[in-house]
Motif scaffolding. Sequence first.
Motif, short mmCIF file in Angstrom:
data_model
loop_
_atom_site.label_atom_id
_atom_site.label_comp_id
_atom_site.label_asym_id
_atom_site.label_seq_id
_atom_site.Cartn_x
_atom_site.Cartn_y
_atom_site.Cartn_z
N ILE A 1 -29.15 -43.60 -5.42
CA ILE A 1 -29.33 -44.80 -4.59
C ILE A 1 -30.71 -45.40 -4.82
O ILE A 1 -30.87 -46.61 -4.95
CB ILE A 1 -29.13 -44.47 -3.09
CG1 ILE A 1 -27.66 -44.16 -2.81
CG2 ILE A 1 -29.56 -45.66 -2.23
CD1 ILE A 1 -27.41 -43.70 -1.39
N TYR A 2 -31.72 -44.53 -4.85
CA TYR A 2 -33.11 -45.01 -5.00
C TYR A 2 -33.61 -44.75 -6.41
O TYR A 2 -34.72 -44.29 -6.63
CB TYR A 2 -34.00 -44.32 -3.95
CG TYR A 2 -33.43 -44.42 -2.57
CD1 TYR A 2 -33.37 -45.65 -1.91
CD2 TYR A 2 -32.89 -43.32 -1.91
CE1 TYR A 2 -32.81 -45.77 -0.64
CE2 TYR A 2 -32.32 -43.42 -0.65
CZ TYR A 2 -32.29 -44.64 -0.03
OH TYR A 2 -31.73 -44.76 1.22
N LEU B 1 -31.56 -56.72 -3.80
CA LEU B 1 -31.30 -57.13 -2.42
C LEU B 1 -31.33 -55.92 -1.49
O LEU B 1 -31.92 -55.97 -0.40
CB LEU B 1 -29.93 -57.83 -2.33
CG LEU B 1 -29.41 -58.16 -0.93
CD1 LEU B 1 -30.37 -59.09 -0.19
CD2 LEU B 1 -28.02 -58.79 -1.02
N PHE B 2 -30.70 -54.84 -1.92
CA PHE B 2 -30.69 -53.62 -1.12
C PHE B 2 -32.11 -53.15 -0.85
O PHE B 2 -32.47 -52.84 0.29
CB PHE B 2 -29.91 -52.52 -1.85
CG PHE B 2 -30.05 -51.15 -1.24
CD1 PHE B 2 -29.36 -50.82 -0.08
CD2 PHE B 2 -30.91 -50.21 -1.80
CE1 PHE B 2 -29.51 -49.57 0.50
CE2 PHE B 2 -31.06 -48.96 -1.22
CZ PHE B 2 -30.36 -48.64 -0.08
N GLN B 3 -32.95 -53.10 -1.88
CA GLN B 3 -34.32 -52.62 -1.72
C GLN B 3 -35.14 -53.53 -0.79
O GLN B 3 -35.89 -53.05 0.07
CB GLN B 3 -35.00 -52.52 -3.08
CG GLN B 3 -34.42 -51.42 -3.97
CD GLN B 3 -35.16 -51.32 -5.30
OE1 GLN B 3 -36.38 -51.33 -5.34
NE2 GLN B 3 -34.42 -51.25 -6.39
N ASP B 4 -34.99 -54.84 -0.95
CA ASP B 4 -35.75 -55.79 -0.12
C ASP B 4 -35.35 -55.67 1.35
O ASP B 4 -36.21 -55.64 2.24
CB ASP B 4 -35.51 -57.22 -0.61
CG ASP B 4 -36.13 -57.49 -1.97
OD1 ASP B 4 -36.99 -56.70 -2.40
OD2 ASP B 4 -35.73 -58.49 -2.62
N ASN C 1 -36.56 -50.58 7.49
CA ASN C 1 -36.87 -49.15 7.57
C ASN C 1 -37.85 -48.76 8.69
O ASN C 1 -37.58 -47.80 9.42
CB ASN C 1 -37.41 -48.66 6.22
CG ASN C 1 -37.52 -47.15 6.19
OD1 ASN C 1 -36.57 -46.43 6.45
ND2 ASN C 1 -38.72 -46.66 5.87
N PRO C 2 -38.99 -49.44 8.87
CA PRO C 2 -39.92 -48.99 9.91
C PRO C 2 -39.31 -48.92 11.30
O PRO C 2 -39.44 -47.92 12.01
CB PRO C 2 -41.05 -50.03 9.84
CG PRO C 2 -40.99 -50.56 8.44
CD PRO C 2 -39.53 -50.58 8.11
N GLY C 3 -38.61 -49.99 11.71
CA GLY C 3 -37.97 -50.01 13.03
C GLY C 3 -36.86 -48.98 13.14
O GLY C 3 -36.68 -48.34 14.18
N ALA C 4 -36.09 -48.81 12.04
CA ALA C 4 -34.98 -47.85 12.05
C ALA C 4 -35.50 -46.43 12.25
O ALA C 4 -34.93 -45.65 13.03
CB ALA C 4 -34.21 -47.96 10.74
N VAL C 5 -36.58 -46.09 11.57
CA VAL C 5 -37.15 -44.75 11.70
C VAL C 5 -37.70 -44.53 13.11
O VAL C 5 -37.52 -43.46 13.71
CB VAL C 5 -38.24 -44.52 10.64
CG1 VAL C 5 -39.01 -43.23 10.91
CG2 VAL C 5 -37.62 -44.49 9.24
#
Length: 274
Positions: free
Chosen positions: A82-83, A249-252, A258-262
């Motif tokens: 994925i990454y 698009l996925f990475q952007d 990510n910050p809020g999700a974590v």
Amino acid sequence: MKPQSMLFTIYGEYVRHYGSEIWIGSLTKLMGEFGLSEPAVRAAISRMLRQGWLESRKVGNRSFYSLSERGRKRMEEAAERIYKVETGRWDGKWCMVSYNIPEERRALRDQLRKELGWMGFGMLTTSTWISPNNLNERIRELTEVQEITEYVEIFSAEHTGWSNPKQLVQKCWNIEEINAKYKEFIDVYRAEYEELAESIRQGKEVPDSLCFVNKTKLVHQYRKFLFIDPDLPEELLPELWLGKEADQLFQDYYRLLNPGAVRFFETVYEAAPV
């Protein structure tokens, strides 16, 4: 969204970075963000235990679930793809797997086919699969674990005729279908990404819970390409290939969420006491 599939995403994206273990109460709360009920979550966890993806332990009257060794390996493989980072030029070699598993061991044969598809192999003939990536050691490990080495042969091969490499790709993978799936992904998530990016530019508050839900759904949908995209080297891709646009698009969008999700995950997550 199927509960078991979503659990794989939750474990792969979050739990594995926090010791790979989590309290069942935290899991049900996280899964509840997607409208999944506690009974559905518990049933999915039971299936994953039976299948060997998870392990459980009790601490007092609380149940905690962690990734098994098999589960950790699968999550690491998935994350690696994925990454992924750009690789070098293709060396022109094909990893080839040929097998002849007897009918009485049909279940193992079906499992091998599933694993080959997961790894990105394409079916050249019924019992011969190929990949342009060097997966020889992965296949050796898989066949040893499944105890089917006597039925399987592995080759590092050079193709000398008659199709050219791109024609060979067309024979083994449905490139048009994969491209169509990437287009669907782009059509859905481009609008979401641009809307959120604009909200942030305008200084609007974006709830962490929304970031968690949207990021998890994003990864959940993108993870599905692991089952259909063979991760072909640049030299074998068609002229029109939407995989790169989808990946960008996925990475952007991922970086935005990510910050809020974590932060949200950390407010819900509860590990076993030491």
